[in-house]
Design an enzyme around this catalytic site. Sequence first.
Site, PDB file in Angstrom:
ATOM      1  N   ASN A 399       0.851  -1.415  -0.134  1.00 34.50           N
ATOM      2  CA  ASN A 399      -0.206  -0.186  -0.034  1.00 34.50           C
ATOM      3  C   ASN A 399       0.903   1.275   0.095  1.00 34.50           C
ATOM      4  O   ASN A 399       1.017   1.845  -1.083  1.00 34.50           O
ATOM      5  CB  ASN A 399      -0.899  -0.189   1.067  1.00 34.50           C
ATOM      6  CG  ASN A 399      -1.901   1.033   1.226  1.00 34.50           C
ATOM      7  OD1 ASN A 399      -2.005   1.994   0.310  1.00 34.50           O
ATOM      8  ND2 ASN A 399      -3.124   1.042   1.909  1.00 34.50           N
ATOM      9  N   ASP A 400       1.511   1.767   1.131  1.00 36.35           N
ATOM     10  CA  ASP A 400       2.106   3.016   1.299  1.00 36.35           C
ATOM     11  C   ASP A 400       3.442   3.134   0.145  1.00 36.35           C
ATOM     12  O   ASP A 400       3.726   3.910  -0.319  1.00 36.35           O
ATOM     13  CB  ASP A 400       2.513   3.064   2.645  1.00 36.35           C
ATOM     14  CG  ASP A 400       1.568   2.788   3.818  1.00 36.35           C
ATOM     15  OD1 ASP A 400       0.379   3.713   3.329  1.00 36.35           O
ATOM     16  OD2 ASP A 400       1.836   2.631   4.792  1.00 36.35           O
ATOM     17  N   VAL A 401       4.034   2.004  -0.026  1.00 42.65           N
ATOM     18  CA  VAL A 401       5.182   1.921  -0.901  1.00 42.65           C
ATOM     19  C   VAL A 401       4.625   1.939  -2.349  1.00 42.65           C
ATOM     20  O   VAL A 401       5.650   2.302  -3.039  1.00 42.65           O
ATOM     21  CB  VAL A 401       5.874   0.425  -0.710  1.00 42.65           C
ATOM     22  CG1 VAL A 401       6.556   0.448   0.847  1.00 42.65           C
ATOM     23  CG2 VAL A 401       5.055  -0.767  -1.165  1.00 42.65           C
ATOM     24  N   PHE A 439       0.413   1.195   6.881  1.00 44.25           N
ATOM     25  CA  PHE A 439       1.017   1.419   8.291  1.00 44.25           C
ATOM     26  C   PHE A 439       0.774   2.949   8.332  1.00 44.25           C
ATOM     27  O   PHE A 439       0.780   3.273   9.609  1.00 44.25           O
ATOM     28  CB  PHE A 439       2.363   1.128   8.028  1.00 44.25           C
ATOM     29  CG  PHE A 439       2.735  -0.372   8.489  1.00 44.25           C
ATOM     30  CD1 PHE A 439       1.638  -1.253   9.150  1.00 44.25           C
ATOM     31  CD2 PHE A 439       3.558  -1.162   7.560  1.00 44.25           C
ATOM     32  CE1 PHE A 439       1.922  -2.553   9.120  1.00 44.25           C
ATOM     33  CE2 PHE A 439       3.599  -2.546   7.635  1.00 44.25           C
ATOM     34  CZ  PHE A 439       2.864  -3.158   8.420  1.00 44.25           C
ATOM     35  N   ALA A 440       0.898   3.572   7.131  1.00 44.35           N
ATOM     36  CA  ALA A 440       1.045   5.272   7.420  1.00 44.35           C
ATOM     37  C   ALA A 440      -0.185   5.593   7.788  1.00 44.35           C
ATOM     38  O   ALA A 440      -0.570   7.049   8.191  1.00 44.35           O
ATOM     39  CB  ALA A 440       1.760   5.820   6.261  1.00 44.35           C
TER      40      ALA A 440
END
Lengths: 475, 92
Positions: A399-401, A439-440
């Site tokens: 997701n975030d990456v 996570f973010a």
Amino acid sequence: MKTLITFAYLVAAIFFIYGIKKLSLVRTARIGNAYSAAGMLIAVVVTLVDIGKVDYTFILAGLIVGSAIGLYTAMKVEMTAMPQMVAVFNGFGGGASALVSLSVFWKYVVDVSATGVAADILGANTAVTMALGILIGAVTFTGSFVAFAKLQGLIPGKPILFPGRHLLNLLLLLAGIAAGVYFAFMAPAPGISTLAFLALFVLSLALGVFLVTPIGGADMPVVISLLNSYSGIAASMAGFVIGNNLLIISGALVGASGLILTNIMCKAMNRSLVNVLFGGFGAEAEKDSGGGSSEYKNVKDYGPEEAFLMFDAAQTIVIVPGYGLAVAQAQHEIKELASILQKQGKDVKYGIHPVAGRMPGHMNVLLAEANVPYELLYDMESINPEFQNTDLVLVVGANDVVNPAAQDRKGSPIYGMPILEVFKAQSVLVVKRSLSPGFAGIKNELFENDNTFMLFGDAKKVLKELISEAKSVSV
Amino acid sequence: MNGLLMGIYLFVLALLLGSELISKVPPTLHTPLMSGANAVSGITIVGALWAAHSGSPASNILGFLAVVMATINVVGGFAVTDRMLKMFGRKR
């Protein structure tokens, strides 16, 4: 004899250095590890020779028990659980270094009922490094076990923020330093000195617990790298205590490796080390995600059949696996799908973000376990220029990456974080359980793009569906 | 040069050497690197062996625990690193 033994230790150090050097190529890495192990064997044998003929009961018992536990764990552990295991081994290393200091103290101060202060009995150098060895070793020991408990899910992975934690940790550290200084230069041996030394030990153990507890599960890769570095430094300190240069050298090598990996992880997560250690990152994000900005519009929800048509039309495909893939244990399925696509003559590569997985390089190990040839694994720098020539990107559990906000939203918490630029590809297929944030804790606009298609469900199940679609086409 | 100064020299030089060596390791191998380096930090086993035979029961038991922990670190660390690297090198 003494000279010979000193030279043998030098040989062991050379083995370690060449061992680590050979770890820089996949081809030679395994033999490099064997070099390091050989260096360790030399060190142990030479030490036993040096000790001479004594009562070996405790030594043999320790070696046998330790080897049995170590071998059993190493052979049984799941590759997904590698971070926990490294944390545990790390903790034992730090704990052993602390115990060496403690035991030496016992031998030269308590057992002989020495009088005076530690600095006079042992020498100021030894007294100080002994205190440092206890401090660093004990922090590594308990800190590693808290990290293990978080990764293993024994305690919640979320940051546990208690009020006044910074003050508490500062006080613990100062009290520890005070106890160490008091022990080394002021406390009269044996009674008071022993008390001061044990106080230092207990304070350090507590410090390890309270330092790691507030840090979130998502930040554990950084914590493990850092603790890895500490365990090396603790070994160096033990080297100063017993006056052995091999320990000093090897400990410093490990200390450096841990620091470099810590730095790499911090950069890849767009965080400073201070922020990881004191920020309680995941906890703040939790609150923000409740806001209205996280709603999604224009999300295209695909089924496996429609999704497979996209594979059919694509010639160049890049797979981007994230932690979700590891959680779903779907590394074998992704490999199977990739193999079928390759047999159909398609060009399939994997793009791996440095923080994919739970520790540096973790995803590579998981894919290696599933027999994915490492030549197909591309790191971020080498895969990013390729996305513009890619027909289809398959994002699984990441997701975030892959969030473009890292590049074009100045206010975003992940702004500046290096990402995989999957949005540059012709089309993107995202396998994910839901639209929940990573996570973010922020929204991912990639999912709203015109060329992004979502395939909701458990990674393993969805990939199995895709595989059966692919098989029905092949025949 | 006394022992402490010599030790500090070696410590600093080994830190620099370590940094040079590690920065050449590709991201693919970072997990085996970490577990392998971890095993090397078990070198404290040398100190533990000295501690385990020194005489008094208290000191010996502390030493014994140190040997157990260091050996777990060393044997487990090298074994699991080998297990991982074997998968990387597998013929297909």
